[in-house]
Design a protein around this motif. Structure first.
Motif, PDB file in Angstrom:
ATOM      1  N   PHE A 114       5.647 -15.340  35.214  1.00  0.00           N
ATOM      2  CA  PHE A 114       5.044 -15.167  33.887  1.00  0.00           C
ATOM      3  C   PHE A 114       3.569 -15.570  33.890  1.00  0.00           C
ATOM      4  O   PHE A 114       2.709 -14.831  33.407  1.00  0.00           O
ATOM      5  N   PHE A 115       3.269 -16.739  34.450  1.00  0.00           N
ATOM      6  CA  PHE A 115       1.877 -17.176  34.494  1.00  0.00           C
ATOM      7  C   PHE A 115       1.043 -16.282  35.418  1.00  0.00           C
ATOM      8  O   PHE A 115      -0.150 -16.074  35.173  1.00  0.00           O
TER       9      PHE A 115
ATOM     10  N   ALA B 231       3.908  -3.435  40.513  1.00  0.00           N
ATOM     11  CA  ALA B 231       4.979  -3.851  41.421  1.00  0.00           C
ATOM     12  C   ALA B 231       5.453  -5.272  41.124  1.00  0.00           C
ATOM     13  O   ALA B 231       6.663  -5.554  41.119  1.00  0.00           O
ATOM     14  N   SER B 232       4.511  -6.166  40.853  1.00  0.00           N
ATOM     15  CA  SER B 232       4.883  -7.561  40.591  1.00  0.00           C
ATOM     16  C   SER B 232       5.630  -7.707  39.272  1.00  0.00           C
ATOM     17  O   SER B 232       6.604  -8.475  39.182  1.00  0.00           O
ATOM     18  N   VAL B 233       5.191  -6.988  38.250  1.00  0.00           N
ATOM     19  CA  VAL B 233       5.893  -7.064  36.962  1.00  0.00           C
ATOM     20  C   VAL B 233       7.302  -6.490  37.078  1.00  0.00           C
ATOM     21  O   VAL B 233       8.264  -7.046  36.518  1.00  0.00           O
ATOM     22  N   CYS B 234       7.454  -5.384  37.816  1.00  0.00           N
ATOM     23  CA  CYS B 234       8.804  -4.829  38.031  1.00  0.00           C
ATOM     24  C   CYS B 234       9.690  -5.818  38.782  1.00  0.00           C
ATOM     25  O   CYS B 234      10.872  -5.996  38.442  1.00  0.00           O
ATOM     26  N   GLY B 235       9.123  -6.472  39.797  1.00  0.00           N
ATOM     27  CA  GLY B 235       9.910  -7.479  40.508  1.00  0.00           C
ATOM     28  C   GLY B 235      10.277  -8.655  39.630  1.00  0.00           C
ATOM     29  O   GLY B 235      11.403  -9.180  39.712  1.00  0.00           O
ATOM     30  N   TRP B 236       9.338  -9.081  38.769  1.00  0.00           N
ATOM     31  CA  TRP B 236       9.632 -10.195  37.859  1.00  0.00           C
ATOM     32  C   TRP B 236      10.741  -9.816  36.868  1.00  0.00           C
ATOM     33  O   TRP B 236      11.610 -10.640  36.559  1.00  0.00           O
ATOM     34  N   ILE B 237      10.733  -8.576  36.390  1.00  0.00           N
ATOM     35  CA  ILE B 237      11.794  -8.127  35.477  1.00  0.00           C
ATOM     36  C   ILE B 237      13.142  -8.104  36.188  1.00  0.00           C
ATOM     37  O   ILE B 237      14.181  -8.490  35.617  1.00  0.00           O
TER      38      ILE B 237
ATOM     39  N   VAL C 207      19.851  -7.191  43.751  1.00  0.00           N
ATOM     40  CA  VAL C 207      18.783  -6.951  42.779  1.00  0.00           C
ATOM     41  C   VAL C 207      17.724  -8.044  42.870  1.00  0.00           C
ATOM     42  O   VAL C 207      16.509  -7.777  42.821  1.00  0.00           O
ATOM     43  N   GLY C 208      18.155  -9.275  43.019  1.00  0.00           N
ATOM     44  CA  GLY C 208      17.207 -10.386  43.151  1.00  0.00           C
ATOM     45  C   GLY C 208      16.389 -10.299  44.417  1.00  0.00           C
ATOM     46  O   GLY C 208      15.175 -10.596  44.410  1.00  0.00           O
TER      47      GLY C 208
ATOM     48  N   THR D 198      18.665 -10.951  36.720  1.00  0.00           N
ATOM     49  CA  THR D 198      19.778 -11.561  37.444  1.00  0.00           C
ATOM     50  C   THR D 198      20.314 -12.815  36.765  1.00  0.00           C
ATOM     51  O   THR D 198      21.418 -13.260  37.102  1.00  0.00           O
ATOM     52  N   MET D 199      19.547 -13.388  35.847  1.00  0.00           N
ATOM     53  CA  MET D 199      20.015 -14.613  35.197  1.00  0.00           C
ATOM     54  C   MET D 199      21.278 -14.384  34.367  1.00  0.00           C
ATOM     55  O   MET D 199      22.251 -15.125  34.505  1.00  0.00           O
TER      56      MET D 199
END
Length: 247
Positions: free
Chosen positions: A95-96, A17-23, A168-169, A28-29
């Motif tokens: 990332f960290f 879940a966290s990796v999907c949210g980070w992607i 999305v963000g 959005t950038m």
């Protein structure tokens, strides 16, 4: 099901879940649709304006798109700078958090002891949580600025509406917050319980390195030279008879 297995599957779910949210936050950038506005007053063509944190764009019904980057960095409004910094901070923390989660999770077996893995996973959860909060603050601040300008009757410039990138963000930030929160609860609870048990055991059973010196008594080393004072007196007459016979 064993408790450790439940925690392992929970960590895997939080990591996904966290990796999907980070992607989603990273996507959005470069997205242009942070804010958009449509103009239908033209007879033949309709203008479509959209912008993000880096540039303003204009497209029409013929498919022609023209973008112009912000000409000056210092002339930008304050909320643009803050949203940029918050989104970049969110990406770095995520990332960290992913790196720490890969090291500390029970299914990877890259860390050390169980207590150390729990603390590393707790640090990953805090990174994910802070990443989600930074992203949520950035998107909410940008949306508040766009909506307040749109609702202001005295605002005479072009009015925009919230774009796709904000939604999305928000979704990605929510996944980061949920994943980091669950990570922090499960791993923090395990790490704190382990540390408290260790302190309790050390309190009731002090280490041998501290107790043994107090229990042992000093005994001088044995000398290879015999002590003449402790010789038996029965040997002395024999020695005297030997001397008399010699004389």
């Amino acid at each position: 099901m064993h408790y450790r297995t439940v925690i392992m599957y929970t960590e895997i779910g939080c990591f996904v879940a966290s990796v999907c949210g980070w992607i989603l936050v990273c996507s959005t950038m470069p997205t242009n649709y942070w804010a958009y506005s449509e103009v239908d007053s033209l007879v033949l063509t309709s203008g479509h304006y959209f912008s993000n944190l880096w540039k303003d764009c204009l497209s029409d019904s013929t498919g022609v798109t023209d973008c112009k980057e912000f000409p000056s960095l210092l002339a930008l409004q304050t909320y643009i700078h803050l949203c940029r910094s918050l989104v970049i901070t969110s990406i770095i923390l995520g990332f960290f958090g992913s790196v720490l989660a890969l090291v500390g999770m029970k299914c990877t077996k890259l860390g050390g002891s169980e207590i150390l893995n729990a603390r590393i996973t707790f640090a990953a959860g805090m990174n994910y949580l802070l990443s989600g909060l930074c992203g949520m603050l950035a998107y909410s601040w940008y949306a508040h600025k766009v909506i307040s300008e749109f609702m202001d009757p005295n605002y005479k410039a072009k009015k925009f509406e919230p774009g796709l990138a904000l939604f999305v963000g928000w979704g990605g930030s929510a996944l980061l917050v949920v994943g980091g929160f669950v990570y922090s609860i499960t791993s923090g609870k395990e790490g704190c319980q382990s540390s408290s048990k260790t302190e309790e055991m050390s309190y009731h059973n002090p280490s041998s390195s501290l107790s043994e010196p107090n229990q042992k008594t000093y005994s001088p080393p044995l000398s290879p030279i015999p002590d003449r004072a402790n010789l038996k007196s029965s040997k002395l007459p024999k020695a005297s008879h030997a001397v008399d016979a010699y004389v």
